[in-house]
Design an enzyme around this catalytic site. Sequence first.
Site, PDB file in Angstrom:
ATOM      1  N   GLY A  15       3.776  -8.834   7.990  1.00  0.00           N
ATOM      2  CA  GLY A  15       4.989  -9.562   7.575  1.00  0.00           C
ATOM      3  C   GLY A  15       4.903  -9.943   6.111  1.00  0.00           C
ATOM      4  O   GLY A  15       3.853 -10.351   5.636  1.00  0.00           O
ATOM      5  N   ARG A  76       4.230  -2.115   9.202  1.00  0.00           N
ATOM      6  CA  ARG A  76       3.264  -2.133  10.303  1.00  0.00           C
ATOM      7  C   ARG A  76       2.946  -0.665  10.570  1.00  0.00           C
ATOM      8  O   ARG A  76       3.856   0.150  10.699  1.00  0.00           O
ATOM      9  CB  ARG A  76       3.870  -2.837  11.520  1.00  0.00           C
ATOM     10  CG  ARG A  76       4.204  -4.294  11.169  1.00  0.00           C
ATOM     11  CD  ARG A  76       4.352  -5.217  12.343  1.00  0.00           C
ATOM     12  NE  ARG A  76       4.046  -6.596  11.962  1.00  0.00           N
ATOM     13  CZ  ARG A  76       4.947  -7.491  11.530  1.00  0.00           C
ATOM     14  NH1 ARG A  76       6.206  -7.168  11.420  1.00  0.00           N
ATOM     15  NH2 ARG A  76       4.567  -8.705  11.197  1.00  0.00           N
ATOM     16  N   GLY A 106      -1.600 -10.875   7.077  1.00  0.00           N
ATOM     17  CA  GLY A 106      -1.899 -11.863   8.112  1.00  0.00           C
ATOM     18  C   GLY A 106      -3.081 -11.448   8.967  1.00  0.00           C
ATOM     19  O   GLY A 106      -3.835 -10.529   8.608  1.00  0.00           O
ATOM     20  N   ASP A 107      -3.252 -12.087  10.114  1.00  0.00           N
ATOM     21  CA  ASP A 107      -4.460 -11.838  10.903  1.00  0.00           C
ATOM     22  C   ASP A 107      -4.526 -10.405  11.449  1.00  0.00           C
ATOM     23  O   ASP A 107      -5.613  -9.836  11.572  1.00  0.00           O
ATOM     24  CB  ASP A 107      -4.666 -12.893  12.002  1.00  0.00           C
ATOM     25  CG  ASP A 107      -3.482 -13.010  12.932  1.00  0.00           C
ATOM     26  OD1 ASP A 107      -2.433 -12.384  12.656  1.00  0.00           O
ATOM     27  OD2 ASP A 107      -3.591 -13.739  13.933  1.00  0.00           O
ATOM     28  N   THR A 130       0.841 -14.981   4.502  1.00  0.00           N
ATOM     29  CA  THR A 130       1.660 -15.180   5.706  1.00  0.00           C
ATOM     30  C   THR A 130       2.378 -16.516   5.644  1.00  0.00           C
ATOM     31  O   THR A 130       1.793 -17.510   5.216  1.00  0.00           O
ATOM     32  CB  THR A 130       0.816 -15.098   6.996  1.00  0.00           C
ATOM     33  OG1 THR A 130       1.570 -15.643   8.080  1.00  0.00           O
ATOM     34  CG2 THR A 130      -0.489 -15.861   6.914  1.00  0.00           C
ATOM     35  N   ASP A 132       3.144 -18.131   8.178  1.00  0.00           N
ATOM     36  CA  ASP A 132       2.822 -18.878   9.405  1.00  0.00           C
ATOM     37  C   ASP A 132       1.687 -19.898   9.265  1.00  0.00           C
ATOM     38  O   ASP A 132       1.532 -20.767  10.118  1.00  0.00           O
ATOM     39  CB  ASP A 132       2.448 -17.903  10.530  1.00  0.00           C
ATOM     40  CG  ASP A 132       3.649 -17.118  11.009  1.00  0.00           C
ATOM     41  OD1 ASP A 132       4.769 -17.626  10.845  1.00  0.00           O
ATOM     42  OD2 ASP A 132       3.475 -16.015  11.543  1.00  0.00           O
ATOM     43  N   ASP A 134      -1.386 -19.677   9.935  1.00  0.00           N
ATOM     44  CA  ASP A 134      -2.132 -19.754  11.194  1.00  0.00           C
ATOM     45  C   ASP A 134      -3.530 -19.163  11.089  1.00  0.00           C
ATOM     46  O   ASP A 134      -4.133 -18.776  12.080  1.00  0.00           O
ATOM     47  CB  ASP A 134      -1.349 -19.032  12.309  1.00  0.00           C
ATOM     48  CG  ASP A 134      -1.028 -17.590  11.956  1.00  0.00           C
ATOM     49  OD1 ASP A 134      -1.186 -17.221  10.776  1.00  0.00           O
ATOM     50  OD2 ASP A 134      -0.625 -16.837  12.844  1.00  0.00           O
ATOM     51  N   ARG A 176       6.169 -17.175  15.660  1.00  0.00           N
ATOM     52  CA  ARG A 176       6.072 -16.570  16.996  1.00  0.00           C
ATOM     53  C   ARG A 176       4.902 -17.137  17.782  1.00  0.00           C
ATOM     54  O   ARG A 176       4.996 -17.418  18.958  1.00  0.00           O
ATOM     55  CB  ARG A 176       5.934 -15.053  16.873  1.00  0.00           C
ATOM     56  CG  ARG A 176       7.176 -14.332  17.341  1.00  0.00           C
ATOM     57  CD  ARG A 176       7.023 -12.862  17.141  1.00  0.00           C
ATOM     58  NE  ARG A 176       6.475 -12.588  15.810  1.00  0.00           N
ATOM     59  CZ  ARG A 176       6.179 -11.387  15.352  1.00  0.00           C
ATOM     60  NH1 ARG A 176       6.347 -10.343  16.100  1.00  0.00           N
ATOM     61  NH2 ARG A 176       5.710 -11.201  14.144  1.00  0.00           N
TER      62      ARG A 176
HETATM   63  P1  ADP Z   1       0.091  -9.378  10.123  1.00  0.00           P
HETATM   64  O1  ADP Z   1      -0.951  -8.912   9.162  1.00  0.00           O
HETATM   65  O2  ADP Z   1       1.260  -9.998   9.436  1.00  0.00           O
HETATM   66  O3  ADP Z   1      -0.507 -10.235  11.225  1.00  0.00           O
HETATM   67  P2  ADP Z   1       0.356  -7.105  12.000  1.00  0.00           P
HETATM   68  O4  ADP Z   1      -0.261  -7.829  13.144  1.00  0.00           O
HETATM   69  O5  ADP Z   1       1.570  -6.304  12.262  1.00  0.00           O
HETATM   70  O6  ADP Z   1       0.739  -8.069  10.795  1.00  0.00           O
HETATM   71  O7  ADP Z   1      -0.772  -6.134  11.398  1.00  0.00           O
HETATM   72  C1  ADP Z   1      -0.490  -5.316  10.267  1.00  0.00           C
HETATM   73  C2  ADP Z   1      -1.101  -3.956  10.413  1.00  0.00           C
HETATM   74  O8  ADP Z   1      -2.539  -4.069  10.489  1.00  0.00           O
HETATM   75  C3  ADP Z   1      -0.745  -3.209  11.695  1.00  0.00           C
HETATM   76  O9  ADP Z   1       0.500  -2.563  11.626  1.00  0.00           O
HETATM   77  C4  ADP Z   1      -1.876  -2.191  11.763  1.00  0.00           C
HETATM   78  O10 ADP Z   1      -1.634  -1.108  10.895  1.00  0.00           O
HETATM   79  C5  ADP Z   1      -3.065  -2.984  11.233  1.00  0.00           C
HETATM   80  N1  ADP Z   1      -3.887  -3.493  12.363  1.00  0.00           N
HETATM   81  C6  ADP Z   1      -3.667  -4.586  13.125  1.00  0.00           C
HETATM   82  N2  ADP Z   1      -4.609  -4.721  14.083  1.00  0.00           N
HETATM   83  C7  ADP Z   1      -5.455  -3.667  13.930  1.00  0.00           C
HETATM   84  C8  ADP Z   1      -6.639  -3.210  14.601  1.00  0.00           C
HETATM   85  N3  ADP Z   1      -7.157  -3.882  15.638  1.00  0.00           N
HETATM   86  N4  ADP Z   1      -7.231  -2.073  14.164  1.00  0.00           N
HETATM   87  C9  ADP Z   1      -6.723  -1.399  13.109  1.00  0.00           C
HETATM   88  N5  ADP Z   1      -5.619  -1.770  12.441  1.00  0.00           N
HETATM   89  C10 ADP Z   1      -4.981  -2.874  12.825  1.00  0.00           C
END
Ligand code: ADP
Length: 327
Positions: A15, A76, A106-107, A130, A132, A134, A176
Site C-alpha cells: 500500500g 502487490r 508494510g509488513d 504504511t 497503518d 502497525d 484493515r
Molecule cells: P504491505 O507491504 O503494504 O503489507 P502486501 O502485504 O501486499 O503489502 O505485500 C507486498 C508484497 O510483498 C506482496 O505483493 C508480495 O509481492 C510480497 N510478499 C508478501 N509476503 C510475502 C512472502 N511471504 N514471500 C514473498 N513475498 C511476499
Amino acid sequence: MARKVTKIGVLTSGGDSPGMNACIRAVVRTGIYNGLEVFGIMRGYSGMVEDDIVPMTTRSVANIIQRGGTILKTARCMEFLEYEGRKKAYDNLTKRGIDGLVIIGGDGSFRGAQTFSNEFDIPCIGLPGTIDKDIAGTDFTIGFDTAVNTAVEAIDKIRDTADAHDRMFIIEVMGRDAGYIALHSGVATGAENILIPEKKTDINHLIQSLLEKEKRKKLVNLIIVAEGEEFGGANELSKIIKGQIPSLEVRVCILGHIQRGGSPTCMDRLIASRMGYHAVECLVEGKHNVFVGIVNNKMNYTPINEAVKKKQRINEEWMKIVKILAT
Ligand code: ADP
C-alpha cells in the site's frame, strides 16, 4: 565482514503512503553521496521480476519531497510469492550488479524481503512505509501522521454538521487489521466511541450508553470505526444500532482513500528523510538485513527475520482516556 555494497536498488511496495517520495529522495541522494550507483525499481517487487529498473540521479528525485504517492509506483506482486519469481528478480538484479536493496513498505513487503534475503546473497534494508502504523520496532511509520491528520480534518468538519443537526455519525477510517488511525483520530476529535480490530466491542454496552445519552439529550455522538473492526465497518454497525434504537438519527461517512493521498506532513517528511538516510548508512556500514525504525527518538535496528514476527500493540492507556474524556 560483510561484502562492500556498490550498486543499490530502491523500491516502494504494498500500500502506498504519503512520504514515500521523501524517502526515495533521501535514499537516492545519500547513496550517490556515498559513491554508490542507485537504481529505482518500478512497481514494487514486480519491477524486480519484470526487469523494470531505472538508473536514478540526484535530479530524478528533484521536486518530489512534497508529493504524495510514489514516483516509483507500487504494486502487490504475486510472482514474488513463488521461488521462480524471486529467482527471476535475483537474476535481473545481478545482471546489473545491484548488490543491495532498500524496501519501503508494510509488513507484507518485509516478509518478501525476509524470504528474498534468506534465499539470495543480496542484503535488504526495510523501511516502514504504511499509514497503518502497525509495525513493531518503531514509534513512527512513514505516512501515518499525514493519514491521521487528513482523518482529523475530515472528522472535525463532520462534527460541525453533526452538531448543527443534533445527529449521530459513524465514521469509518482505514485500518484493515490495525486501529491506530481510528484511535488517534478519535482521541484528537473527541469521539464518543472508537471501535478497532484489536479490541472486542461490547455492543450491548455501546447501545446502553447511547440510550443513556439520548435520555440526557446528548445527541451529537461521533463513533469512529476502523474498517476492519469486528462488525464489518460503519454501514454494518449503523444497521445494528438502528435496529436497536430506531428513534436515533444515524448518518454514516466512509473516509476511504483520501486518507492515503495528499502532501505529506512535516513530520512524515522528516522521518522519511531520516530513515532513508540511515537505510543507506546501514548498507554502507555492513549492517545488513535489518528493518530501520525510530524508538524514543533514536534509530532502532531490528533483524528483518524478527521484524516480521511482531506487531505493534495498542496502548491500553488510550482506551481508558477515550472512556473518561467522552462523557
Ligand atoms: P504491505 O507491504 O503494504 O503489507 P502486501 O502485504 O501486499 O503489502 O505485500 C507486498 C508484497 O510483498 C506482496 O505483493 C508480495 O509481492 C510480497 N510478499 C508478501 N509476503 C510475502 C512472502 N511471504 N514471500 C514473498 N513475498 C511476499
